[in-house]
Write a protein that holds these residues in place. Sequence first.
Motif, PDB file in Angstrom:
ATOM      1  N   MET A 103       0.830  -1.204   0.000  1.00 30.92           N
ATOM      2  CA  MET A 103       0.000   0.000   0.000  1.00 30.92           C
ATOM      3  C   MET A 103       0.869   1.259   0.000  1.00 30.92           C
ATOM      4  O   MET A 103       0.628   2.197  -0.766  1.00 30.92           O
ATOM      5  CB  MET A 103      -0.931   0.000   1.213  1.00 30.92           C
ATOM      6  CG  MET A 103      -2.015   1.059   1.150  1.00 30.92           C
ATOM      7  SD  MET A 103      -3.297   0.651  -0.065  1.00 30.92           S
ATOM      8  CE  MET A 103      -4.254  -0.568   0.849  1.00 30.92           C
ATOM      9  N   CYS A 104       1.890   1.284   0.865  1.00 29.14           N
ATOM     10  CA  CYS A 104       2.836   2.404   0.865  1.00 29.14           C
ATOM     11  C   CYS A 104       3.499   2.536  -0.505  1.00 29.14           C
ATOM     12  O   CYS A 104       3.673   3.646  -1.024  1.00 29.14           O
ATOM     13  CB  CYS A 104       3.931   2.197   1.907  1.00 29.14           C
ATOM     14  SG  CYS A 104       3.431   2.371   3.618  1.00 29.14           S
ATOM     15  N   THR A 105       3.865   1.404  -1.085  1.00 31.58           N
ATOM     16  CA  THR A 105       4.565   1.409  -2.364  1.00 31.58           C
ATOM     17  C   THR A 105       3.678   1.969  -3.465  1.00 31.58           C
ATOM     18  O   THR A 105       4.123   2.735  -4.323  1.00 31.58           O
ATOM     19  CB  THR A 105       5.049  -0.007  -2.711  1.00 31.58           C
ATOM     20  OG1 THR A 105       5.910  -0.480  -1.665  1.00 31.58           O
ATOM     21  CG2 THR A 105       5.798  -0.033  -4.024  1.00 31.58           C
ATOM     22  N   SER A 106       2.401   1.595  -3.441  1.00 31.90           N
ATOM     23  CA  SER A 106       1.455   2.122  -4.418  1.00 31.90           C
ATOM     24  C   SER A 106       1.341   3.635  -4.294  1.00 31.90           C
ATOM     25  O   SER A 106       1.358   4.364  -5.300  1.00 31.90           O
ATOM     26  CB  SER A 106       0.084   1.471  -4.222  1.00 31.90           C
ATOM     27  OG  SER A 106      -0.878   2.038  -5.088  1.00 31.90           O
ATOM     28  N   LEU A 107       1.234   4.115  -3.064  1.00 29.06           N
ATOM     29  CA  LEU A 107       1.153   5.558  -2.825  1.00 29.06           C
ATOM     30  C   LEU A 107       2.396   6.270  -3.345  1.00 29.06           C
ATOM     31  O   LEU A 107       2.301   7.264  -4.081  1.00 29.06           O
ATOM     32  CB  LEU A 107       0.995   5.814  -1.323  1.00 29.06           C
ATOM     33  CG  LEU A 107       1.178   7.251  -0.840  1.00 29.06           C
ATOM     34  CD1 LEU A 107       0.074   8.141  -1.392  1.00 29.06           C
ATOM     35  CD2 LEU A 107       1.215   7.312   0.673  1.00 29.06           C
ATOM     36  N   LEU A 108       3.564   5.759  -2.995  1.00 28.23           N
ATOM     37  CA  LEU A 108       4.808   6.419  -3.380  1.00 28.23           C
ATOM     38  C   LEU A 108       5.032   6.354  -4.894  1.00 28.23           C
ATOM     39  O   LEU A 108       5.608   7.285  -5.478  1.00 28.23           O
ATOM     40  CB  LEU A 108       5.981   5.790  -2.635  1.00 28.23           C
ATOM     41  CG  LEU A 108       5.989   6.054  -1.123  1.00 28.23           C
ATOM     42  CD1 LEU A 108       7.096   5.257  -0.448  1.00 28.23           C
ATOM     43  CD2 LEU A 108       6.136   7.539  -0.818  1.00 28.23           C
ATOM     44  N   SER A 109       4.582   5.285  -5.530  1.00 27.69           N
ATOM     45  CA  SER A 109       4.698   5.203  -6.983  1.00 27.69           C
ATOM     46  C   SER A 109       3.898   6.320  -7.649  1.00 27.69           C
ATOM     47  O   SER A 109       4.318   6.898  -8.654  1.00 27.69           O
ATOM     48  CB  SER A 109       4.217   3.838  -7.477  1.00 27.69           C
ATOM     49  OG  SER A 109       5.091   2.818  -7.045  1.00 27.69           O
ATOM     50  N   ALA A 110       2.732   6.625  -7.077  1.00 33.97           N
ATOM     51  CA  ALA A 110       1.917   7.717  -7.612  1.00 33.97           C
ATOM     52  C   ALA A 110       2.568   9.065  -7.371  1.00 33.97           C
ATOM     53  O   ALA A 110       2.442   9.990  -8.190  1.00 33.97           O
ATOM     54  CB  ALA A 110       0.528   7.673  -6.983  1.00 33.97           C
ATOM     55  N   TRP A 111       3.266   9.188  -6.259  1.00 30.52           N
ATOM     56  CA  TRP A 111       3.915  10.460  -5.922  1.00 30.52           C
ATOM     57  C   TRP A 111       5.187  10.705  -6.723  1.00 30.52           C
ATOM     58  O   TRP A 111       5.593  11.854  -6.894  1.00 30.52           O
ATOM     59  CB  TRP A 111       4.290  10.470  -4.445  1.00 30.52           C
ATOM     60  CG  TRP A 111       3.158  10.659  -3.503  1.00 30.52           C
ATOM     61  CD1 TRP A 111       1.822  10.662  -3.768  1.00 30.52           C
ATOM     62  CD2 TRP A 111       3.268  10.867  -2.089  1.00 30.52           C
ATOM     63  NE1 TRP A 111       1.100  10.847  -2.615  1.00 30.52           N
ATOM     64  CE2 TRP A 111       1.966  10.977  -1.575  1.00 30.52           C
ATOM     65  CE3 TRP A 111       4.351  10.944  -1.217  1.00 30.52           C
ATOM     66  CZ2 TRP A 111       1.711  11.173  -0.218  1.00 30.52           C
ATOM     67  CZ3 TRP A 111       4.107  11.151   0.129  1.00 30.52           C
ATOM     68  CH2 TRP A 111       2.799  11.267   0.627  1.00 30.52           C
ATOM     69  N   ASP A 112       5.845   9.646  -7.184  1.00 32.98           N
ATOM     70  CA  ASP A 112       7.191   9.788  -7.745  1.00 32.98           C
ATOM     71  C   ASP A 112       7.257  10.861  -8.827  1.00 32.98           C
ATOM     72  O   ASP A 112       8.165  11.703  -8.829  1.00 32.98           O
ATOM     73  CB  ASP A 112       7.667   8.443  -8.300  1.00 32.98           C
ATOM     74  CG  ASP A 112       9.084   8.505  -8.844  1.00 32.98           C
ATOM     75  OD1 ASP A 112       9.996   8.907  -8.089  1.00 32.98           O
ATOM     76  OD2 ASP A 112       9.277   8.174 -10.022  1.00 32.98           O
ATOM     77  N   GLY A 113       6.312  10.837  -9.741  1.00 29.85           N
ATOM     78  CA  GLY A 113       6.336  11.818 -10.814  1.00 29.85           C
ATOM     79  C   GLY A 113       5.999  13.231 -10.369  1.00 29.85           C
ATOM     80  O   GLY A 113       6.289  14.204 -11.076  1.00 29.85           O
ATOM     81  N   GLU A 114       5.399  13.362  -9.181  1.00 31.83           N
ATOM     82  CA  GLU A 114       5.015  14.673  -8.662  1.00 31.83           C
ATOM     83  C   GLU A 114       6.120  15.332  -7.838  1.00 31.83           C
ATOM     84  O   GLU A 114       6.010  16.508  -7.478  1.00 31.83           O
ATOM     85  CB  GLU A 114       3.759  14.546  -7.786  1.00 31.83           C
ATOM     86  CG  GLU A 114       2.531  14.024  -8.506  1.00 31.83           C
ATOM     87  CD  GLU A 114       1.917  15.059  -9.441  1.00 31.83           C
ATOM     88  OE1 GLU A 114       2.361  16.228  -9.402  1.00 31.83           O
ATOM     89  OE2 GLU A 114       1.019  14.691 -10.213  1.00 31.83           O
ATOM     90  N   VAL A 115       7.168  14.575  -7.539  1.00 27.93           N
ATOM     91  CA  VAL A 115       8.211  15.099  -6.655  1.00 27.93           C
ATOM     92  C   VAL A 115       8.787  16.424  -7.149  1.00 27.93           C
ATOM     93  O   VAL A 115       8.905  17.378  -6.373  1.00 27.93           O
ATOM     94  CB  VAL A 115       9.322  14.049  -6.433  1.00 27.93           C
ATOM     95  CG1 VAL A 115      10.528  14.677  -5.739  1.00 27.93           C
ATOM     96  CG2 VAL A 115       8.790  12.883  -5.607  1.00 27.93           C
ATOM     97  N   PRO A 116       9.161  16.551  -8.432  1.00 31.82           N
ATOM     98  CA  PRO A 116       9.705  17.839  -8.871  1.00 31.82           C
ATOM     99  C   PRO A 116       8.732  19.000  -8.667  1.00 31.82           C
ATOM    100  O   PRO A 116       9.150  20.123  -8.373  1.00 31.82           O
ATOM    101  CB  PRO A 116       9.992  17.605 -10.358  1.00 31.82           C
ATOM    102  CG  PRO A 116      10.208  16.133 -10.476  1.00 31.82           C
ATOM    103  CD  PRO A 116       9.236  15.541  -9.511  1.00 31.82           C
ATOM    104  N   ASP A 117       7.434  18.729  -8.798  1.00 30.11           N
ATOM    105  CA  ASP A 117       6.441  19.781  -8.561  1.00 30.11           C
ATOM    106  C   ASP A 117       6.333  20.104  -7.074  1.00 30.11           C
ATOM    107  O   ASP A 117       6.284  21.277  -6.684  1.00 30.11           O
ATOM    108  CB  ASP A 117       5.080  19.346  -9.098  1.00 30.11           C
ATOM    109  CG  ASP A 117       5.072  19.162 -10.603  1.00 30.11           C
ATOM    110  OD1 ASP A 117       5.657  20.008 -11.303  1.00 30.11           O
ATOM    111  OD2 ASP A 117       4.480  18.188 -11.081  1.00 30.11           O
ATOM    112  N   ILE A 118       6.277  19.059  -6.240  1.00 30.77           N
ATOM    113  CA  ILE A 118       6.196  19.269  -4.795  1.00 30.77           C
ATOM    114  C   ILE A 118       7.385  20.080  -4.304  1.00 30.77           C
ATOM    115  O   ILE A 118       7.249  20.998  -3.475  1.00 30.77           O
ATOM    116  CB  ILE A 118       6.130  17.919  -4.058  1.00 30.77           C
ATOM    117  CG1 ILE A 118       4.814  17.199  -4.376  1.00 30.77           C
ATOM    118  CG2 ILE A 118       6.275  18.107  -2.540  1.00 30.77           C
ATOM    119  CD1 ILE A 118       4.766  15.763  -3.895  1.00 30.77           C
TER     120      ILE A 118
END
Length: 233
Positions: A103-118
């Motif tokens: 579950m954590c991995t699924s969440l972080l996979s979704a976040w990965d592409g957003e990191v530069p924006d965050i």
Amino acid sequence: MDNQHLVPAAVLAAKNGVRFPNESEEYRIARDALLAEEIELRRHIERVAVQRRALPPGGEVTKDYRFEGSDGPISFSELFADKETLIVYSYMFGPERERPCPMCTSLLSAWDGEVPDIQQRAALAVVALSPIGRLLAFKKERGWHHLPLYSDTTGDYSRDYHAIGRGGGDDAAFNVFTRRDGSIRHFWSQEMGEVTADPGEDPRGAPDLMPLWTVIDSTPEGRPADWYPKLSY
């Protein structure tokens, strides 16, 4: 948000005017009623966000937490880099786990592409209890590009900020910190869990941080009670 000056949600929904091929009048009436509720939900989310931003200063961070990153040792204060706000996600991938939490991995996979924006707005750190080499190996396996991973080498941070459960195992946690006038303070943490869950509901937070569930919630089946993300398919 000043509710006294808002147009009633039902009035806004009635102005929508959207129609789809061959829909029935029954469908449109029900959909407009749902749209009014969705408008109210949006407004409530914003009211909660305003209340969150208005929190008084949280507890000062006085410990010198130490981590290990891809470039070597790093202190808690250094995680801020040039930002005034730091977001820390505690990843359930401790040394007692053969594989990380799906579950954590699924969440972080979704976040990965957003990191530069965050990172335009805040610093971000993903912290786990496993050695950094193990974390970086899984990052490569999963194909993550941007997530900044750190090992909590002593476990001190994880213990203090509720990333270690009552049984001693790792737990997920989401914490936000601020650095103002030379002082680092805790700002907010997602505190919803088992004890705050409603009957029959998964103990999730609100708003939900997982894009996966936001998408699945839009389907007629909704969130399945017997399904869990996997590390591979």
